[in-house]
Structures are given as C-alpha cells and as structure tokens.
Design a protein around this motif. Structure first.
Motif: not given
Lengths: 195, 195, 195, 195
Positions: C10, C13-14, C16-18, C20-22, C24, C26, C32-33, C86, C90
């Motif tokens: 969980e 995933t949180k 990875e979402v952050l 992906d958002d940054l 796309t 920004h 990095e990993m 960030m 949440q």
C-alpha cells in the motif's frame, strides 16, 4: 537450486521473445501466461530415494528431469504444438523427451503436452547444461489440472470414485469445448477486420 | 490519463492484499489473475460525441465510467461474489453501479459481473475521487469473452449467424462446466488433507 | 508477516502514484527507486526480549515499529523533504515519529530521514492500522549506508578505527557533493529547454 | 523495434543470471540495477541522415549500434570490469567494440565503460544477430551522468561555463570517493563475519 532458477529465467525469456515476435509479426498472442516452479528439496530427495539413485548434486543433475518446471499456457491447442515446435527447433535447445498427454490423455482425464529439454546457462565462470521440464496446456486444461491436483493431496474423501468420474467427464467436456472454440477462432481469423 | 493509471494501481493493490490475506488465512487463492487497461483517447472522444457530452477533462471525469478498467479473474463463480463483496465493503470504496451478467447473461452468452466504483487517489497536492470499472469473471468466462471480442472487430464473416449460435452454445457449456467444477471443489474442500 | 507485506504494498503504491504525478505534471522523477524489507522473525523476537516486551502478535503490533520497512531513494535532498511532506499530509497516513539524520547525522556519518507512520490496510474481513518505517535517502547516502551496514556484521577487523574514520570522511564528502549537485540541478532547472 | 526489445530481454537475463550466481556462490551482488532503453525512431532517423547512411531496416541493423541500450549499474569500479569480462567471455556474445571512459574520462568528466556486442536472438522462424550497447557504471557515475544529460537539453543557461566547471569538479570528487569506498569494501571483505 539457484542454477535451476536461472535456467527457468532463460527459458521464460525465450518464450517471451517468441510471443512478442508472433504478436508483432502475426498479430496474435498464442501464449496467455507463463508460470514456473522449482521442485522442493524434500520432493527431490524423496524421488532420489524412491528411484534408488545416489543422493548428490551430480545425481540430481543427471537423474531428476523436473527440478525446474515451466508451464506455458496457450489459448488454443494448435498454438501449443506451434510454439513447442518453434522452441525445440532453436540451436541451443536440446530435446530429451516428449510426452503427449493431449493426443493420449491420462486415464483420469489429464491433458497436457510435456517435454524435457536441456539448455546452456552461462554462470560466472562456467557454462552448464540444465534440464527443464516444459508443460504446454490450454487455459481450460490448466484450470482442470489445478483442481485435479488438489484431489491428490486429500484423503478420506467420501465418494472419491464419483468425484473422479465427475472430474473425468468435465475433462472431456473441456477438451471438446476447446476444439469448438478453436474452430470458431479459425473462422474469425480469416474474416476481414472491420473498419 | 496518468490519473486513471494511478487509480488502477490503487485498486490492483487492494485486490492483491485481499488475495494475500485469503491465501494466508484460508489457504486459498480466489484470484487467478488481474488484468487492467486504460481506454484509448480516441475511444473516449468517440463515446463523448456519441452520447452528446461536452469534450473536456471535467466531462470525462463525470460522464465516462470505464476509462480505467480492471479485470479480476477468479477460479470459481462463488469467489467472484465473495471477493467483490469484500472489496465493496471497504471504507474508501464507493459503489456507483452494478451489472450482473452472470445471473442475467447477455443475449450472445456474455457472462461477467461488472461494478463501477469510485476511490480516492492522493496526488502530489490534491486528493481526487476516480471512477474505475471492475469486471469479475471466471477463467473460462474470460477465455470465451476474448474470443467473442475478436468477433466484434471483424466484418464480412461468412456464416456470422452460425458462428454466433456456436459461440452462444459454447458459453452455455462453459457456464455449466464452471458450476460442475465448483461443486467438485467444494467436496474436496471439506475433505481432510493427506499426510 | 503477511499483514506487514500488504502494508508495504500500500505504501509503495502511494509513492509510485506521487512519482507518476510529479513526472507527468512537473516533468521530474524525484524518486529514483523504492526498496522494501520485512524484519526477520528472529530479529523481531530478539528486539522484544531486549526491550522486555511480551512475546505476542499484539505486542509486535504495538511495540515494534520497523517490522515493515520501505526505503525511498531520491535524487536530491530537497526531493526527500518534498516527497515526505506530500506523503505525510495524506488523509489516511498517521505520522507517529520523525528522526532527521540528515539535519543531524549520526556520529559515524549516517544520514537518512526516518519516519514511522501508520496506515489502514483492508483485509478480507477487517481493517487494520499497520505501522511502517519509511527511510528517505539520496542515492549517495544509500550507497554509503550499505557499506557501513556490512561493517556491522564483521568483527576482527584490523584498523577498525581507521576504517571508521575513513567512512566518516567519505560520508562528509558525499553529503557536500550531494549539495553541489543539487545546486547545479536548480540552475539547470530554470534554464530553457533546447529546441 | 520489437527485435531490439527482445535482444534487451536476452541480455538482461544474462546479467541477472550472473548476479544470482555471484550472490549465491560468492555472497555478493555486484549489480545494483539494470536499466534499459530503446532509441526513438526519430533519433535513429536523424543519425542515419547525419552519417549519410541509407534509410532502411537493413541499414539500421548494420550501421546503428545503439538502438538497444542496456545500463548495468555496479556498486564498485572493480565489479564493472569483472562482470563485463564474464559477460564478454560467453560463447554466444560477440564483442564488437570497447570504449573505456573510466580509464580515460571524457573532457567534461563523463565516466562509463561502454561495449557494443552482438547476440543471437531466436524469433518465431529465424535466428537474428542483434547489436546491443552495454554501458557499465557505478551508482555515483550514473547519478552524475543523469545530471550532465539534462544539461544537453537546455540552452540559454547563464553561467554555462561555470556550471560545466562545477560539474567537472563533482565528477572528479565522485570518482575519487568511489575509489575510497572500494578500498574500505576490500578491507571489510577480508574480515571475519560476526557471530
């Protein structure tokens, strides 16, 4: 065991490459899924004892063919034979044995196409030929086999005979439905795509 | 589209957690596989036009329910309803609609259990509720549906009617075999494990 | 242990979402990993004994904060604080403690930003709040820490003192180089892209 | 492009096998990470034009060496040469060229060990020798190179000269710290493990 794990990686990569090539060049994905497993040390040990083989690493490499197992699950029966043929014909794959339980199902209804191959794997400072068992099945055969497999690990089943008869009947229905679906697929395959 | 991809990740993680818990606590893996797809921009665009919706990001978020799609493929029909119930009952999952094509199959034989849910996703500086369509199917239903799906993209098929009839018949055989296999599984489930 | 594994999924995933958002919105990938590890049962047991806690599942859930560990490896020091902020903000993440070994490095030179959080995980028939330790580091800090870590598991080292002094010096050089690289990155960030 | 993707899979598998073998037999993981990329069609096209080569698939296969790129990121400089040597010595790997930017760094400070190899890939109905560029770097070199890389895509940078000087200095500090860390690692390597 690490050696067998590496052999699995190499064989898996070979099937992924075949699937990618067929997907791009022929617009089809014959392989639905690839599963793999390593035989547990205790099962290897039991098999060595049962067959009266020496218990040593050399003996495992020589006598046990299914330490590394890969299952290639295809959509249709024809895909199985086509993908298997492509795989076996590769320079560095040596075919050791074939058991076709699709053409000749086991008495209980089990269907699957098994081969044992040997492939070279390059380790840090040596090249080793490792045996791998590859089982090819359709999705439906695989589902059936997983249910049949749980039966092996159960005892004290009431109606064991009637369950086995029921399983056998399901296997036959599944096999004939696989063929019907394949026939439909062939007919669709030659039709023109819509715009 | 990134937003929908992230929603898929969150939903996929939720199902993986459920499957891990059921595997550990109850020694079963009800979920055989999880597939996902994002609707292509051109399909979204066409759907907006067809339904006379405004073409904007806000309109997509409000009106298109299946931009993000997850398919949860289970071994047995009962697993579908059990896993779906567990998922829907989670605090942060809002159920928006249900279509039960298993209880009431489509005319062509299509079977699947569809729900639309909304889940919160935490982005860099905001929380967004995203809609996801989840389709639950058995392995056999999924195989059938993939064949039926290729039919949609073909035209000029000779015997289209007879193929559709044949497909429908296969769907019915598959559905009844699913039930038979489930019954066998239940009987095995209550038997003692062998030593 | 399965519960902690699910908590790791969980949290991963949180992040990875952050990322992906940054990536796309920004056009940057601050992360990095992501690495993760579960504390071994024997280590948990030892820690319970050492701290005089009861040995039970309830006691582990309450007293051991680092059974589930996630390491978020960022390119730059500023990314660490931004991503951590960030994450902490949440709704469903509860911050339990913070240790900033970047602002105040350990005596041996160790630098890392540690937090303990608790997050809800939805299992088959219950929701559980699980603790997870998240360590944020730059790539260079992580490399240094892995070397320092191997030192802990060695004894009979000739020159242990001189090696520790050398390690400490490397830690300082690495920290100052991280800052210089970050400054260069900032200058580049505001420059126009080439055509 | 699919062909190059498959070649990357094969090469990646070879490095994973080497790393697994070294991890098991020698208790070390020389490879920290493996990254890969396919050159974009437009970049290939530009390179063909720039070098006055024919624009055709055959011309790409013959003239462009870095369509498929793999980056092997090692912990220490010595690992690079050891892993590279093991890889090159494999029967089915043909070494086409070597550029050692570690022994002889580029003027801007860039360090990396590059080789071009050719490996056989078995497709559905043919075997093809595909070229792959493999770049070996330490973690620190890779971090530096990623920053230097963003500089290439920027223009109108104030102080471009001073930034380049600063980058060059960082490259030298990083290289000498890599060596110091490697020396510490060697000393630790020969020490006895604690009980």
């Amino acid at each position: 065991m690490m050696m067998y794990n590496c052999a699995i990686k190499e064989v898996r990569t070979k099937f992924e490459v075949l699937n990618d090539d067929l997907a791009t060049a022929h617009n089809r994905n014959p392989i639905e899924m690839i599963k793999s497993r390593i035989k547990k040390p205790e099962s290897i040990f039991k098999k060595l004892l049962r067959k009266n083989y020496e218990v040593s690493m050399a003996s495992i490499l020589e006598n046990i063919n299914d330490v590394a197992g890969i299952r290639v699950i295809c959509s249709f029966v024809d895909d199985i034979y086509e993908v298997a043929k492509m795989f076996i014909s590769q320079d560095d794959v040596t075919l050791l044995s074939v058991k076709d339980y699709i053409k000749t199902p086991k008495e209980n209804g089990y269907r699957s196409f098994h081969i044992i191959v040997s492939i070279p794997v390059f380790f840090a400072n040596r090249k080793e030929n490792i045996k791998v068992e590859v089982q090819f099945r359709t999705i439906a055969m695989d589902f059936w086999a997983s249910l049949e497999h749980t039966m092996k690990y159960k005892k004290d089943i009431d109606d064991a005979d009637s369950i086995m008869r029921e399983l056998k009947e399901c296997a036959d229905v599944i096999a004939s439905t696989d063929i019907r679906m394949q026939e439909i697929n062939k007919k669709l395959h030659y039709a023109k795509p819509s715009e």
